[in-house]
Enzyme design. Sequence first.
Site, mmCIF file in Angstrom:
data_model
loop_
_atom_site.group_PDB
_atom_site.id
_atom_site.type_symbol
_atom_site.label_atom_id
_atom_site.label_comp_id
_atom_site.label_asym_id
_atom_site.label_seq_id
_atom_site.Cartn_x
_atom_site.Cartn_y
_atom_site.Cartn_z
ATOM 1 N N LYS A 238 7.662 0.997 1.425
ATOM 2 C CA LYS A 238 8.435 0.445 0.294
ATOM 3 C C LYS A 238 9.692 1.273 0.035
ATOM 4 C CE LYS A 238 5.063 1.047 -2.589
ATOM 5 N NZ LYS A 238 4.112 1.647 -1.680
ATOM 6 N N LEU B 40 0.833 -1.215 0.000
ATOM 7 C CA LEU B 40 0.000 0.000 0.000
ATOM 8 C C LEU B 40 0.865 1.261 0.000
ATOM 9 C CD1 LEU B 40 -2.574 -0.998 2.782
ATOM 10 C CD2 LEU B 40 -3.062 -0.856 0.330
ATOM 11 N N SER B 41 0.290 2.347 -0.460
ATOM 12 C CA SER B 41 0.947 3.643 -0.318
ATOM 13 C C SER B 41 1.164 3.891 1.176
ATOM 14 C CB SER B 41 0.052 4.735 -0.913
ATOM 15 O OG SER B 41 0.606 6.004 -0.671
ATOM 16 N N GLY B 42 2.393 4.267 1.540
ATOM 17 C CA GLY B 42 2.669 4.557 2.942
ATOM 18 C C GLY B 42 3.109 3.364 3.760
ATOM 19 N N CYS B 43 3.239 2.188 3.129
ATOM 20 C CA CYS B 43 3.602 0.977 3.901
ATOM 21 C C CYS B 43 5.089 0.936 4.221
ATOM 22 C CB CYS B 43 3.181 -0.280 3.157
ATOM 23 S SG CYS B 43 4.105 -0.583 1.624
ATOM 24 N N SER C 278 2.072 -1.503 -7.176
ATOM 25 C CA SER C 278 1.853 -2.703 -8.019
ATOM 26 C C SER C 278 0.762 -3.593 -7.405
ATOM 27 C CB SER C 278 3.140 -3.486 -8.253
ATOM 28 O OG SER C 278 3.868 -3.734 -7.063
HETATM 29 N N1 LIG Z 1 -4.666 6.788 -6.875
HETATM 30 C C1 LIG Z 1 -3.476 6.463 -6.326
HETATM 31 N N2 LIG Z 1 -3.293 5.231 -5.806
HETATM 32 C C2 LIG Z 1 -2.091 4.916 -5.244
HETATM 33 N N3 LIG Z 1 -1.017 5.755 -5.159
HETATM 34 C C3 LIG Z 1 -1.201 6.994 -5.699
HETATM 35 C C4 LIG Z 1 -2.411 7.395 -6.288
HETATM 36 N N4 LIG Z 1 -2.278 8.692 -6.704
HETATM 37 C C5 LIG Z 1 -1.043 9.062 -6.388
HETATM 38 N N5 LIG Z 1 -0.377 8.058 -5.787
HETATM 39 C C6 LIG Z 1 1.032 8.144 -5.388
HETATM 40 O O1 LIG Z 1 1.718 7.402 -6.408
HETATM 41 C C7 LIG Z 1 2.501 6.387 -5.854
HETATM 42 C C8 LIG Z 1 2.116 5.074 -6.437
HETATM 43 O O2 LIG Z 1 2.670 4.998 -7.722
HETATM 44 P P1 LIG Z 1 3.010 3.546 -8.256
HETATM 45 O O3 LIG Z 1 3.564 3.721 -9.630
HETATM 46 O O4 LIG Z 1 3.806 2.829 -7.243
HETATM 47 O O5 LIG Z 1 1.555 2.910 -8.330
HETATM 48 S S1 LIG Z 1 1.113 1.592 -9.143
HETATM 49 O O6 LIG Z 1 2.183 0.606 -8.978
HETATM 50 O O7 LIG Z 1 0.912 2.019 -10.564
HETATM 51 O O8 LIG Z 1 -0.202 1.215 -8.499
HETATM 52 C C9 LIG Z 1 2.237 6.342 -4.399
HETATM 53 O O9 LIG Z 1 3.525 6.477 -3.835
HETATM 54 P P2 LIG Z 1 3.914 5.672 -2.534
HETATM 55 O O10 LIG Z 1 3.111 6.337 -1.464
HETATM 56 O O11 LIG Z 1 5.383 5.883 -2.397
HETATM 57 O O12 LIG Z 1 3.515 4.219 -2.736
HETATM 58 C C10 LIG Z 1 1.333 7.502 -4.057
HETATM 59 O O13 LIG Z 1 1.984 8.419 -3.220
HETATM 60 N N1 LIG Z 2 9.386 0.346 9.188
HETATM 61 C C1 LIG Z 2 8.859 1.563 9.417
HETATM 62 N N2 LIG Z 2 8.501 1.915 10.676
HETATM 63 C C2 LIG Z 2 7.958 3.129 10.932
HETATM 64 N N3 LIG Z 2 7.732 4.086 9.980
HETATM 65 C C3 LIG Z 2 8.078 3.766 8.714
HETATM 66 C C4 LIG Z 2 8.645 2.512 8.360
HETATM 67 N N4 LIG Z 2 8.876 2.517 7.026
HETATM 68 C C5 LIG Z 2 8.467 3.707 6.567
HETATM 69 N N5 LIG Z 2 7.997 4.470 7.570
HETATM 70 C C6 LIG Z 2 7.427 5.834 7.450
HETATM 71 O O1 LIG Z 2 6.195 5.680 6.786
HETATM 72 C C7 LIG Z 2 6.003 6.715 5.813
HETATM 73 C C8 LIG Z 2 5.841 6.106 4.415
HETATM 74 O O2 LIG Z 2 7.060 5.478 4.054
HETATM 75 P P1 LIG Z 2 7.415 5.305 2.509
HETATM 76 O O3 LIG Z 2 8.700 4.562 2.452
HETATM 77 O O4 LIG Z 2 7.295 6.600 1.813
HETATM 78 O O5 LIG Z 2 6.229 4.341 2.036
HETATM 79 P P2 LIG Z 2 5.816 3.941 0.531
HETATM 80 O O6 LIG Z 2 7.027 4.121 -0.307
HETATM 81 O O7 LIG Z 2 5.353 2.515 0.649
HETATM 82 O O8 LIG Z 2 4.708 4.876 0.185
HETATM 83 C C9 LIG Z 2 7.211 7.623 5.940
HETATM 84 O O9 LIG Z 2 6.875 8.704 6.794
HETATM 85 C C10 LIG Z 2 8.257 6.743 6.582
HETATM 86 O O10 LIG Z 2 9.174 7.492 7.347
#
Ligand SMILES: Nc1ncnc2c1ncn2[C@@H]1O[C@H](COP(=O)(O)OS(=O)(=O)O)[C@@H](OP(=O)(O)O)[C@H]1O
Ligand SMILES: Nc1ncnc2c1ncn2[C@@H]1O[C@H](COP(=O)(O)OP(=O)(O)O)[C@@H](O)[C@H]1O
Length: 221
Positions: A42, A37-40, A127
């Site tokens: 990665k 998930l976004s924010g997990c 993904s």
């Molecule tokens: N609708 C929607 N859904 C999910 N994420 C969104 C969306 N819009 C923008 N973002 C931001 O774009 C990042 C995800 O891009 P990705 O290329 O990893 O997405 S995907 O693999 O095509 O699903 C993702 O970054 P991460 O938070 O680092 O995962 C989001 O911050």
């Molecule tokens: N293992 C972890 N424990 C606590 N916080 C984390 C951890 N990994 C990432 N974070 C925090 O969570 C938020 C999202 O991390 P990020 O790497 O940007 O996630 P993603 O790339 O999946 O969107 C950031 O604020 C980051 O500092």
Amino acid sequence: MSSPTDPIVVWHDHSVSRADRELQNGHRGCVVWFTGLSGCGKSTVANVVDRHLFERGVRTYLLDGDNVRHGLNATPQMLAERYGTEFGKRFGLGFGQQDREENIRRVGAVAQLMCDAGLVTLTAFVSPYRADRDAVRATLAAGDFIEVFVDAPLEVCEARDPKGLYQKARAGQIKDFTGIDAPYEAPIEPQLVLKSAEFSPEALAAEVLRYLTEAGKLNVS
Ligand SMILES: Nc1ncnc2c1ncn2[C@@H]1O[C@H](COP(=O)(O)OS(=O)(=O)O)[C@@H](OP(=O)(O)O)[C@H]1O
Ligand SMILES: Nc1ncnc2c1ncn2[C@@H]1O[C@H](COP(=O)(O)OP(=O)(O)O)[C@@H](O)[C@H]1O
């Protein structure tokens, strides 16, 4: 490893092989595919892995969803600025299912080239669709695709929300947001599951490095 064929575009074998490059590098090429998930977490854990590998002299590169979506997989709006609206509509990528499929297809093809070049290629993309990840895996040799599920509950990711995107998604300002109004299909048999709500980025990165070592990716013996 399967690749499509075409009577006009014919594959050209390289004079320098993947084995030549891996021997020079002193390690194997592979693709470490972080999904979640976004924010997990990665990007965070992938960057820690990247740094540790680099400091050990491993030839590595990180492809991150946010960054790749500024170039190779730019949005329609980004492309329209330079190439015009129609071009942007045709080649730009958003977050609908087919756009995500194309995003992953393109970056999977780049990761395959980097793997063939002998790089430890890290990819950090939501993904969300199992079929898209499986399609990338099918383009690689057995063992070259290492699926890493960065597993944090939606509520943890939403509480983190570093870019405020969950807040906007909940407010209806962003459509098709993964986990809110777009699905995430968790891996069924990933090579690694990283519990990123329970352990630090360093501890999770150590798990990835341990896996790569035990899988024989970091040497050529
Ligand atoms: N609708 C929607 N859904 C999910 N994420 C969104 C969306 N819009 C923008 N973002 C931001 O774009 C990042 C995800 O891009 P990705 O290329 O990893 O997405 S995907 O693999 O095509 O699903 C993702 O970054 P991460 O938070 O680092 O995962 C989001 O911050
Ligand atoms: N293992 C972890 N424990 C606590 N916080 C984390 C951890 N990994 C990432 N974070 C925090 O969570 C938020 C999202 O991390 P990020 O790497 O940007 O996630 P993603 O790339 O999946 O969107 C950031 O604020 C980051 O500092």
